[in-house]
Design a protein around this motif. Sequence first.
Motif, PDB file in Angstrom:
ATOM      1  N   TRP A  42      91.684  -1.294  -3.178  1.00  0.00           N
ATOM      2  CA  TRP A  42      90.955  -1.986  -4.227  1.00  0.00           C
ATOM      3  C   TRP A  42      90.965  -3.498  -4.043  1.00  0.00           C
ATOM      4  N   GLN A  43      91.581  -3.972  -2.978  1.00  0.00           N
ATOM      5  CA  GLN A  43      91.638  -5.415  -2.777  1.00  0.00           C
ATOM      6  C   GLN A  43      90.308  -5.943  -2.234  1.00  0.00           C
ATOM      7  N   PRO A  44      89.897  -7.148  -2.649  1.00  0.00           N
ATOM      8  CA  PRO A  44      88.691  -7.743  -2.092  1.00  0.00           C
ATOM      9  C   PRO A  44      88.819  -7.882  -0.578  1.00  0.00           C
ATOM     10  N   LEU A  45      87.690  -7.838   0.112  1.00  0.00           N
ATOM     11  CA  LEU A  45      87.685  -7.860   1.568  1.00  0.00           C
ATOM     12  C   LEU A  45      88.359  -9.105   2.129  1.00  0.00           C
ATOM     13  N   ILE A  46      88.044 -10.269   1.560  1.00  0.00           N
ATOM     14  CA  ILE A  46      88.621 -11.515   2.067  1.00  0.00           C
ATOM     15  C   ILE A  46      90.136 -11.522   1.861  1.00  0.00           C
ATOM     16  N   ALA A  47      90.603 -11.036   0.706  1.00  0.00           N
ATOM     17  CA  ALA A  47      92.048 -10.989   0.450  1.00  0.00           C
ATOM     18  C   ALA A  47      92.738 -10.076   1.447  1.00  0.00           C
ATOM     19  N   ALA A  48      92.130  -8.933   1.743  1.00  0.00           N
ATOM     20  CA  ALA A  48      92.715  -8.013   2.711  1.00  0.00           C
ATOM     21  C   ALA A  48      92.727  -8.633   4.108  1.00  0.00           C
ATOM     22  N   LEU A  49      91.698  -9.410   4.413  1.00  0.00           N
ATOM     23  CA  LEU A  49      91.615 -10.052   5.723  1.00  0.00           C
ATOM     24  C   LEU A  49      92.677 -11.124   5.889  1.00  0.00           C
ATOM     25  N   THR A  50      92.855 -11.951   4.872  1.00  0.00           N
ATOM     26  CA  THR A  50      93.802 -13.071   4.978  1.00  0.00           C
ATOM     27  C   THR A  50      95.251 -12.629   4.866  1.00  0.00           C
ATOM     28  N   SER A  51      95.497 -11.482   4.219  1.00  0.00           N
ATOM     29  CA  SER A  51      96.874 -11.037   4.031  1.00  0.00           C
ATOM     30  C   SER A  51      97.384 -10.180   5.175  1.00  0.00           C
ATOM     31  N   GLY A  52      96.502  -9.767   6.071  1.00  0.00           N
ATOM     32  CA  GLY A  52      96.913  -8.913   7.178  1.00  0.00           C
ATOM     33  C   GLY A  52      97.713  -9.676   8.217  1.00  0.00           C
TER      34      GLY A  52
ATOM     35  N   LEU B 167      74.417   1.910  14.591  1.00  0.00           N
ATOM     36  CA  LEU B 167      75.191   3.136  14.431  1.00  0.00           C
ATOM     37  C   LEU B 167      76.558   3.019  15.104  1.00  0.00           C
ATOM     38  N   LEU B 168      76.605   2.383  16.257  1.00  0.00           N
ATOM     39  CA  LEU B 168      77.871   2.209  16.963  1.00  0.00           C
ATOM     40  C   LEU B 168      78.828   1.337  16.159  1.00  0.00           C
ATOM     41  N   VAL B 169      78.313   0.243  15.597  1.00  0.00           N
ATOM     42  CA  VAL B 169      79.155  -0.634  14.777  1.00  0.00           C
ATOM     43  C   VAL B 169      79.641   0.099  13.535  1.00  0.00           C
ATOM     44  N   VAL B 170      78.754   0.859  12.906  1.00  0.00           N
ATOM     45  CA  VAL B 170      79.144   1.635  11.719  1.00  0.00           C
ATOM     46  C   VAL B 170      80.230   2.641  12.068  1.00  0.00           C
ATOM     47  N   ALA B 171      80.110   3.299  13.218  1.00  0.00           N
ATOM     48  CA  ALA B 171      81.123   4.270  13.642  1.00  0.00           C
ATOM     49  C   ALA B 171      82.481   3.589  13.824  1.00  0.00           C
ATOM     50  N   LEU B 172      82.468   2.390  14.402  1.00  0.00           N
ATOM     51  CA  LEU B 172      83.716   1.640  14.586  1.00  0.00           C
ATOM     52  C   LEU B 172      84.324   1.253  13.236  1.00  0.00           C
ATOM     53  N   ILE B 173      83.465   0.908  12.276  1.00  0.00           N
ATOM     54  CA  ILE B 173      83.948   0.538  10.947  1.00  0.00           C
ATOM     55  C   ILE B 173      84.525   1.760  10.223  1.00  0.00           C
TER      56      ILE B 173
ATOM     57  N   GLY C 218      96.709  -8.471  14.181  1.00  0.00           N
ATOM     58  CA  GLY C 218      96.886  -7.040  14.003  1.00  0.00           C
ATOM     59  C   GLY C 218      95.568  -6.295  14.031  1.00  0.00           C
ATOM     60  N   VAL C 219      95.682  -4.974  14.101  1.00  0.00           N
ATOM     61  CA  VAL C 219      94.485  -4.132  14.144  1.00  0.00           C
ATOM     62  C   VAL C 219      93.653  -4.296  12.875  1.00  0.00           C
ATOM     63  N   ALA C 220      94.339  -4.445  11.727  1.00  0.00           N
ATOM     64  CA  ALA C 220      93.620  -4.579  10.456  1.00  0.00           C
ATOM     65  C   ALA C 220      92.714  -5.802  10.460  1.00  0.00           C
ATOM     66  N   LYS C 221      93.235  -6.914  10.963  1.00  0.00           N
ATOM     67  CA  LYS C 221      92.415  -8.131  10.979  1.00  0.00           C
ATOM     68  C   LYS C 221      91.234  -7.974  11.920  1.00  0.00           C
ATOM     69  N   LYS C 222      91.449  -7.347  13.069  1.00  0.00           N
ATOM     70  CA  LYS C 222      90.341  -7.125  13.996  1.00  0.00           C
ATOM     71  C   LYS C 222      89.291  -6.238  13.342  1.00  0.00           C
ATOM     72  N   TYR C 223      89.752  -5.249  12.601  1.00  0.00           N
ATOM     73  CA  TYR C 223      88.842  -4.338  11.913  1.00  0.00           C
ATOM     74  C   TYR C 223      87.988  -5.090  10.899  1.00  0.00           C
ATOM     75  N   PHE C 224      88.616  -5.951  10.107  1.00  0.00           N
ATOM     76  CA  PHE C 224      87.875  -6.673   9.080  1.00  0.00           C
ATOM     77  C   PHE C 224      86.930  -7.711   9.691  1.00  0.00           C
ATOM     78  N   VAL C 225      87.264  -8.220  10.853  1.00  0.00           N
ATOM     79  CA  VAL C 225      86.347  -9.131  11.534  1.00  0.00           C
ATOM     80  C   VAL C 225      85.061  -8.395  11.913  1.00  0.00           C
ATOM     81  N   VAL C 226      85.201  -7.154  12.390  1.00  0.00           N
ATOM     82  CA  VAL C 226      84.025  -6.347  12.716  1.00  0.00           C
ATOM     83  C   VAL C 226      83.185  -6.096  11.463  1.00  0.00           C
ATOM     84  N   VAL C 227      83.864  -5.800  10.353  1.00  0.00           N
ATOM     85  CA  VAL C 227      83.150  -5.567   9.092  1.00  0.00           C
ATOM     86  C   VAL C 227      82.391  -6.821   8.667  1.00  0.00           C
ATOM     87  N   LEU C 228      83.051  -7.966   8.733  1.00  0.00           N
ATOM     88  CA  LEU C 228      82.405  -9.223   8.359  1.00  0.00           C
ATOM     89  C   LEU C 228      81.215  -9.526   9.268  1.00  0.00           C
ATOM     90  N   PHE C 229      81.382  -9.265  10.570  1.00  0.00           N
ATOM     91  CA  PHE C 229      80.283  -9.480  11.512  1.00  0.00           C
ATOM     92  C   PHE C 229      79.087  -8.609  11.147  1.00  0.00           C
TER      93      PHE C 229
END
Length: 319
Positions: free
Chosen positions: A257-267, A125-131, A271-282
């Motif tokens: 609408w961008q794929p998750l990996i594309a959003a991760l690599t283009s950030g 639940l904590l991880v979901v809240a962060l996401i 930055g905060v966006a990349k840290k956010y997507f790392v949490v999502v991937l984890f």
Amino acid sequence: MSPVAAAPARVSLLRYSPAFVLFAIAIADVLQHSGADLWGHVLWGRELLAHGSLPRGNPYSYSAPGFLWLRHEWLSEVIMAAMFDKFGPFGLKLLKFTCTAGTICFIVLAESEAAAPALVQAVILLVVALILAPVTQFRPQLFDFIALAAIIALLTRHNWRGSAPLWIAIPIVAVWSNLHGGFFIGLVAMGVYAATTVVSDILAGRGPRRGLGIIAITAAAAASTLCTFLIPPARDTWYALIHSILNPMTRSTVADWQPLIAALTSGNSGGVAKKYFVVVLFFFAAAVVSVVLRPKGADAPLVAVAAVMLAAAFTAVRN
């Protein structure tokens, strides 16, 4: 053996630690981001409340006056306008908090049905809240989160208890289809769950009756979206949805609408966006590992739903 007989005792964080649930809600709701369209939503909602309809062309556009005006979020805009007119900015914050709290609570209900230990539920639940925190903005997508969470909670209860009031999904989807075009995600989740339940029950020697009942409810929920054709502002929902999916420019120009990996690599690096997507991937990786290490046949319908959502995140839509 049925899923009901195999299910151990359930623990709900709503009873075990309601303070922690409130803490998770606070985390998910902490950011108060407003998109560029916020005041447009409020204005268009006011127009609908005042006149009951909107012009076909957009009189507020200086670059494309008279161009077709799509109103696939009309009910969201009416709600946002009503809350703002009644309570001012606090009304919008209250609406956002309500949707966020509802989303978190439905997630808690879904977790409790899986009979996981309280500590495991709390960590998830904590991880979901962060996401959720960066995406719970003042946008119609708030209604996507709470509606999808409600449907997942229903499916989880059905999976582990053998029955649930799945008919509630019919009015949920009917209303949802007027709130935002993301309603199709709920139908996909129900359809995948129903199909997997049919296959699982047949393989287990129980017959397809249970799964066919879910398919019937899913079909009724899909049919309930046709109410949009009875409401003039809502008819554009289908045009906007189909055009967005088929338009090849959507994925390259719209960040949601961008794929998750594309959003991760283009950030931006670091930055905060990349840290956010790392949490999502984890989070996704942990879910996959848990299924691989401890596979359970009774989990198959929900695992199938999760797999489809995961595939969508990596290949198409994150909205």
